[in-house]
Design an enzyme around this catalytic site. Structure first.
Site, PDB file in Angstrom:
ATOM      1  N   ASP A  26       0.860  -1.195   0.039  1.00 21.81           N
ATOM      2  CA  ASP A  26       0.207  -0.531  -0.037  1.00 21.81           C
ATOM      3  C   ASP A  26       0.969   1.117   0.062  1.00 21.81           C
ATOM      4  OD1 ASP A  26      -3.076   0.638   1.082  1.00 21.81           O
ATOM      5  OD2 ASP A  26      -1.720   1.865   1.120  1.00 21.81           O
ATOM      6  N   GLN A  90     -14.541   2.731   1.995  1.00 22.52           N
ATOM      7  CA  GLN A  90     -13.705   1.826   0.525  1.00 22.52           C
ATOM      8  C   GLN A  90     -13.455   3.294  -0.248  1.00 22.52           C
ATOM      9  OE1 GLN A  90     -16.028  -0.091  -1.993  1.00 22.52           O
ATOM     10  NE2 GLN A  90     -14.457  -1.091  -3.798  1.00 22.52           N
ATOM     11  N   VAL A  92     -10.825   3.040  -3.391  1.00 22.84           N
ATOM     12  CA  VAL A  92     -10.529   2.457  -3.862  1.00 22.84           C
ATOM     13  C   VAL A  92     -11.702   1.356  -4.999  1.00 22.84           C
ATOM     14  CG1 VAL A  92      -9.152   1.638  -5.945  1.00 22.84           C
ATOM     15  CG2 VAL A  92      -8.904   3.248  -4.143  1.00 22.84           C
ATOM     16  N   HIS A  96     -10.231  -5.390  -3.648  1.00 24.37           N
ATOM     17  CA  HIS A  96      -9.050  -5.098  -2.854  1.00 24.37           C
ATOM     18  C   HIS A  96      -9.161  -5.899  -1.356  1.00 24.37           C
ATOM     19  CE1 HIS A  96      -9.749  -1.122  -2.374  1.00 24.37           C
ATOM     20  NE2 HIS A  96      -9.071  -1.383  -1.419  1.00 24.37           N
TER      21      HIS A  96
HETATM   22  P1  5GP Z   1      -9.598   1.460   1.018  1.00 19.55           P
HETATM   23  O1  5GP Z   1      -9.695   3.031   1.201  1.00 19.55           O
HETATM   24  O2  5GP Z   1     -10.235   1.486  -0.807  1.00 19.55           O
HETATM   25  O3  5GP Z   1     -10.083   0.087   0.748  1.00 19.55           O
HETATM   26  O4  5GP Z   1      -8.429   0.647  -0.180  1.00 19.55           O
HETATM   27  C1  5GP Z   1      -6.760   1.377  -1.233  1.00 19.55           C
HETATM   28  C2  5GP Z   1      -6.368   1.446  -0.750  1.00 19.55           C
HETATM   29  O5  5GP Z   1      -5.338   1.672  -1.798  1.00 19.55           O
HETATM   30  C3  5GP Z   1      -5.756   2.399   0.309  1.00 19.55           C
HETATM   31  O6  5GP Z   1      -5.145   1.563   1.541  1.00 19.55           O
HETATM   32  C4  5GP Z   1      -4.498   3.466  -0.972  1.00 19.55           C
HETATM   33  O7  5GP Z   1      -3.227   3.696   0.480  1.00 19.55           O
HETATM   34  C5  5GP Z   1      -3.943   2.321  -1.763  1.00 19.55           C
HETATM   35  N1  5GP Z   1      -3.560   3.322  -2.506  1.00 19.55           N
HETATM   36  C6  5GP Z   1      -4.145   4.264  -3.552  1.00 19.55           C
HETATM   37  N2  5GP Z   1      -3.533   4.446  -4.470  1.00 19.55           N
HETATM   38  C7  5GP Z   1      -2.824   3.692  -4.821  1.00 19.55           C
HETATM   39  C8  5GP Z   1      -1.480   3.326  -5.202  1.00 19.55           C
HETATM   40  O8  5GP Z   1      -1.535   4.043  -6.414  1.00 19.55           O
HETATM   41  N3  5GP Z   1      -0.609   2.832  -5.277  1.00 19.55           N
HETATM   42  C9  5GP Z   1      -0.288   1.593  -3.824  1.00 19.55           C
HETATM   43  N4  5GP Z   1       0.239   0.996  -3.678  1.00 19.55           N
HETATM   44  N5  5GP Z   1      -1.571   2.287  -3.111  1.00 19.55           N
HETATM   45  C10 5GP Z   1      -2.644   2.838  -2.904  1.00 19.55           C
END
Ligand code: 5GP
Length: 110
Positions: A26, A90, A92, A96
């Protein structure tokens, strides 16, 4: 965003890669080990999982376990999180699993 990492368009620190699944660190880690396990197939969230995805979902869990072993998280333990929708945190819109480890986790989660 994760489709662009899957396609190689956006760089990431890849820890696991196979025909169906990608895992990478992440960008904004919330624990010493914070790894995202992502299906190459685009699904917005868990809500889009279909009957035909059962094998893929099982394999994602296997990859989590493999990464936990490789990162020395087996004895201490670790957490797997799937944020779903806005209230679930969420941000993204590509399914995941978060694998979090290397520190004590709190319950209830924030
Ligand atoms: P969510 O908030 O959808 O559960 O998790 C999305 C995760 O993706 C977050 O922890 C965020 O830091 C990570 N993330 C967002 N954009 C990127 C990226 O471009 N590269 C990586 N490696 N992680 C990302």
């Amino acid at each position: 965003m994760f489709c662009r990492i899957v396609s190689g368009e956006v760089p990431a620190e890849i820890l696991h890669e196979d025909a169906e699944i990608l895992a990478f660190r992440d960008i904004n880690p919330q624990a010493p080990h914070h790894i995202l396990v992502v299906p190459r197939k685009h699904m917005d969230s868990l809500l889009q999982v279909e009957e035909g995805d059962m094998h893929l979902l099982g394999r994602m869990h296997q990859v989590v376990a493999q990464l936990a072993r490789q990162n020395g998280l087996v004895d201490e333990g670790f957490r797997v999180v799937v944020n779903t929708g806005p209230a679930g945190g969420q941000t993204v819109g590509h399914l995941h699993f978060h694998l979090l480890g290397g520190r004590d986790m709190r319950w209830p989660p924030g």
